[in-house]
Design an enzyme around this catalytic site. Structure first.
Site, PDB file in Angstrom:
ATOM      1  N   ASP A 112      -5.395 -22.452  -2.856  1.00  0.00           N
ATOM      2  CA  ASP A 112      -5.706 -21.201  -2.159  1.00  0.00           C
ATOM      3  C   ASP A 112      -4.887 -21.184  -0.875  1.00  0.00           C
ATOM      4  O   ASP A 112      -4.988 -22.103  -0.064  1.00  0.00           O
ATOM      5  CB  ASP A 112      -7.215 -21.174  -1.849  1.00  0.00           C
ATOM      6  CG  ASP A 112      -7.667 -19.842  -1.266  1.00  0.00           C
ATOM      7  OD1 ASP A 112      -6.875 -19.164  -0.584  1.00  0.00           O
ATOM      8  OD2 ASP A 112      -8.847 -19.491  -1.479  1.00  0.00           O
ATOM      9  N   ASP A 157      -4.077 -13.131   0.994  1.00  0.00           N
ATOM     10  CA  ASP A 157      -4.914 -14.294   0.668  1.00  0.00           C
ATOM     11  C   ASP A 157      -4.937 -14.390  -0.852  1.00  0.00           C
ATOM     12  O   ASP A 157      -5.249 -13.396  -1.523  1.00  0.00           O
ATOM     13  CB  ASP A 157      -6.304 -14.025   1.258  1.00  0.00           C
ATOM     14  CG  ASP A 157      -7.265 -15.173   1.128  1.00  0.00           C
ATOM     15  OD1 ASP A 157      -6.887 -16.238   0.614  1.00  0.00           O
ATOM     16  OD2 ASP A 157      -8.429 -14.987   1.561  1.00  0.00           O
ATOM     17  N   HIS A 161     -13.366 -10.347   0.516  1.00  0.00           N
ATOM     18  CA  HIS A 161     -13.529  -9.850   1.887  1.00  0.00           C
ATOM     19  C   HIS A 161     -12.432  -8.870   2.276  1.00  0.00           C
ATOM     20  O   HIS A 161     -11.324  -8.916   1.731  1.00  0.00           O
ATOM     21  CB  HIS A 161     -13.515 -11.037   2.863  1.00  0.00           C
ATOM     22  CG  HIS A 161     -12.397 -12.013   2.572  1.00  0.00           C
ATOM     23  ND1 HIS A 161     -11.204 -11.966   3.217  1.00  0.00           N
ATOM     24  CD2 HIS A 161     -12.286 -13.012   1.648  1.00  0.00           C
ATOM     25  CE1 HIS A 161     -10.401 -12.906   2.731  1.00  0.00           C
ATOM     26  NE2 HIS A 161     -11.032 -13.555   1.771  1.00  0.00           N
ATOM     27  N   HIS A 196     -11.572 -12.591   7.601  1.00  0.00           N
ATOM     28  CA  HIS A 196     -12.813 -11.949   7.157  1.00  0.00           C
ATOM     29  C   HIS A 196     -13.085 -10.748   8.051  1.00  0.00           C
ATOM     30  O   HIS A 196     -13.540 -10.880   9.168  1.00  0.00           O
ATOM     31  CB  HIS A 196     -13.976 -12.943   7.156  1.00  0.00           C
ATOM     32  CG  HIS A 196     -13.850 -13.935   6.034  1.00  0.00           C
ATOM     33  ND1 HIS A 196     -14.362 -13.686   4.776  1.00  0.00           N
ATOM     34  CD2 HIS A 196     -13.213 -15.118   5.957  1.00  0.00           C
ATOM     35  CE1 HIS A 196     -14.052 -14.710   3.980  1.00  0.00           C
ATOM     36  NE2 HIS A 196     -13.364 -15.592   4.673  1.00  0.00           N
ATOM     37  N   GLU A 256     -12.073 -12.472  -5.069  1.00  0.00           N
ATOM     38  CA  GLU A 256     -11.942 -13.881  -5.460  1.00  0.00           C
ATOM     39  C   GLU A 256     -13.167 -14.427  -6.177  1.00  0.00           C
ATOM     40  O   GLU A 256     -14.012 -15.050  -5.566  1.00  0.00           O
ATOM     41  CB  GLU A 256     -11.597 -14.747  -4.247  1.00  0.00           C
ATOM     42  CG  GLU A 256     -12.464 -14.571  -3.024  1.00  0.00           C
ATOM     43  CD  GLU A 256     -11.998 -15.468  -1.868  1.00  0.00           C
ATOM     44  OE1 GLU A 256     -11.677 -16.639  -2.110  1.00  0.00           O
ATOM     45  OE2 GLU A 256     -11.970 -14.982  -0.724  1.00  0.00           O
ATOM     46  N   GLU A 280      -7.706 -15.492  -7.018  1.00  0.00           N
ATOM     47  CA  GLU A 280      -7.826 -14.522  -5.923  1.00  0.00           C
ATOM     48  C   GLU A 280      -6.552 -13.702  -5.800  1.00  0.00           C
ATOM     49  O   GLU A 280      -5.453 -14.256  -5.834  1.00  0.00           O
ATOM     50  CB  GLU A 280      -8.078 -15.268  -4.599  1.00  0.00           C
ATOM     51  CG  GLU A 280      -8.176 -14.366  -3.379  1.00  0.00           C
ATOM     52  CD  GLU A 280      -8.541 -15.124  -2.103  1.00  0.00           C
ATOM     53  OE1 GLU A 280      -8.265 -16.341  -2.046  1.00  0.00           O
ATOM     54  OE2 GLU A 280      -9.085 -14.484  -1.181  1.00  0.00           O
TER      55      GLU A 280
HETATM   56 MN    MN Z   1     -10.227 -15.107   0.520  1.00  0.00          MN
HETATM   57 MN    MN Z   2      -8.249 -17.540  -0.330  1.00  0.00          MN
END
Ligand code: MN
Ligand code: MN
Length: 310
Positions: free
Chosen positions: A85, A96, A156, A164, A189, A284
Site C-alpha cells: 500500500d 492512495d 476515505h 483522511h 479499499e 485500493e
Molecule cells: Mn487509503
Molecule cells: Mn492505502
C-alpha cells in the site's frame, strides 16, 4: 463533462499506476521488505512524485501501517500473502493505492475475491451514491464469494496534504452516510479475510509511521530542529525513521521520534493486525465520481485519465 479536480491528481495517478505495474511484476519470494519499500519510494520520486506516506508492506494478518524499519531484515517467504500500500503526491494532491500478491495457493481465491469486490464497488460509484451503499456492495460481494470484509477499516476522502479528509467509505453497509460528490477524490479499499476470522483489526504494539501534530517548541534544540525539518519535508503527511537517516544518526532517530511522540508533537500509528490473526487481502484505487460513473486515477498508466467507467 467538466472535470475540475487539480491536474496534479492525474500526474500522481499515472506515477502510481506505473509503480503498481512495476512492483507487482517484480516482487517475489526472498525479497527484503526494506528493498520493496525503498524501491517503491525511489520509483515514485524518479517519476516526478513524492511518496505521500511510507510504503506499507503487510504480510498475512498484518493489515495496515507497517513499513520497513531502518535495518529491516524481514523477507517475503513462500506461503506469504503480501499487501503493498503506497501513496504518491504532487503538490500535496494524494493518490492512495494498494494491491495484494499471493505466494500461497490456499489464499489465491481470497486475493482474487478482494480484487473483484473492488471492481464491483467501483462500477456502482457515481456522483451522489451513498458511502454506505458502497459498503453494502463490498460486504455482499465478500459474502457471495465466501469471505468477509474487515468492518473497522474504510476508504476515505482525500484532500490536499490530508490522507483522511473526514469522509469514510465503509466496507460494510452503514446507515446515514454522506453522498459522494463529483470533483472530490476518494480512496476505495476493501480488506477481506476468511470467515473464521474476527473481521476486525486491532492495534499491535509496533509503531513505525509518524505524523506531525504540533510544531510547539519542546525546549530541546535538537528536537526543535527535527520538528522544523519534518515540517519542511513532510508537512503533516506520514513519514518514517528511514526518511531521516540522511540527517540523523540511525541509532538515534527512533529514540528522538519516540520522545517527540511522548511530548505529543508526533502521532505514531499502531500497526493493525487481524484480531484472530487471519490472512487479510486488500486492493485500493483512488478515483473521482462523475455524473455517469467514475474516473479511476490509478488506472492510467499511459494516457491523461479520461477513461470513464459507465
Ligand atoms: Mn487509503
Ligand atoms: Mn492505502
Amino acid at each position: 463533462m467538466v472535470l475540475s479536480i487539480p491536474r496534479e491528481y492525474f500526474k500522481a495517478g499515472r506515477i502510481a499506476s506505473n509503480v503498481i505495474d512495476d512492483t507487482s511484476r517484480k516482487v517475489s519470494v526472498g525479497d527484503r521488505i526494506l528493498d520493496i519499500c525503498n524501491e517503491v519510494e525511489a520509483m515514485t520520486k524518479a517519476l516526478g512524485g513524492e511518496p505521500a506516506f511510507p510504503c506499507n508492506v503487510g504480510i498475512n494478518s498484518v493489515t495496515a501501517h507497517y513499513t520497513a524499519e531502518i535495518d529491516d531484515e524481514s523477507l517475503i517467504k513462500n506461503g506469504d500473502v503480501v499487501k503493498i500500500d503506497f501513496g504518491v503526491h504532487v503538490n500535496g494532491y494524494i493518490i492512495d493505492t494498494a494491491f495484494t500478491l499471493s505466494f500461497n495457493p490456499d489464499y489465491d481465491a481470497l486475493v482474487r475475491a478482494t480484487e473483484e469486490v473492488l471492481k464491483e464497488a467501483i462500477s456502482t460509484i457515481r456522483e451522489g451514491v451513498r458511502a454506505g451503499e458502497i459498503g453494502r456492495v463490498v460486504e455482499d460481494g465478500a459474502k457471495k464469494r465466501g469471505f468477509q470484509p474487515i468492518s473497522n477499516l474504510s476508504g476515505h476522502l482525500l484532500q490536499q496534504y490530508k490522507i483522511h479528509g473526514g469522509v469514510s467509505i465503509p466496507n460494510v453497509w452503514l446507515a446515514s452516510t454522506p453522498l459522494l460528490k463529483a470533483n472530490e477524490v476518494y480512496a476505495i479499499e476493501p480488506f477481506l479475510t476468511t470467515l473464521d476470522g474476527a473481521g476486525v483489526v486491532v492495534d499491535s504494539s509496533i509503531r513505525n509511521i509518524y505524523s506531525l501534530i504540533s510544531r510547539k517548541k519542546t525546549g530541546d534544540k535538537r528536537l526543535d530542529s527535527l520538528i522544523d525539518e519534518i515540517w519542511r519535508r513532510f508537512k503533516t503527511l506520514p513519514f518514517t525513521a528511514r526518511w531521516l537517516i540522511d540527517i540523523i544518526d540511525k541509532n538515534e532517530v527512533k529514540s528522538m521520534l519516540d520522545r517527540l511522540t511522548k511530548m505529543k508533537a508526533l502521532h505514531a500509528y499502531s500497526v493493525l493486525v487481524e484480531a484472530s490473526q487471519r490472512v487479510v487481502a486488500q486492493f485500493e484505487h483512488t478515483l473521482t465520481p462523475t455524473e455517469n460513473g467514475v474516473i479511476v486515477l490509478t488506472q492510467n498508466k499511459q494516457d491523461m485519465g479520461d477513461e470513464v467507467y459507465e
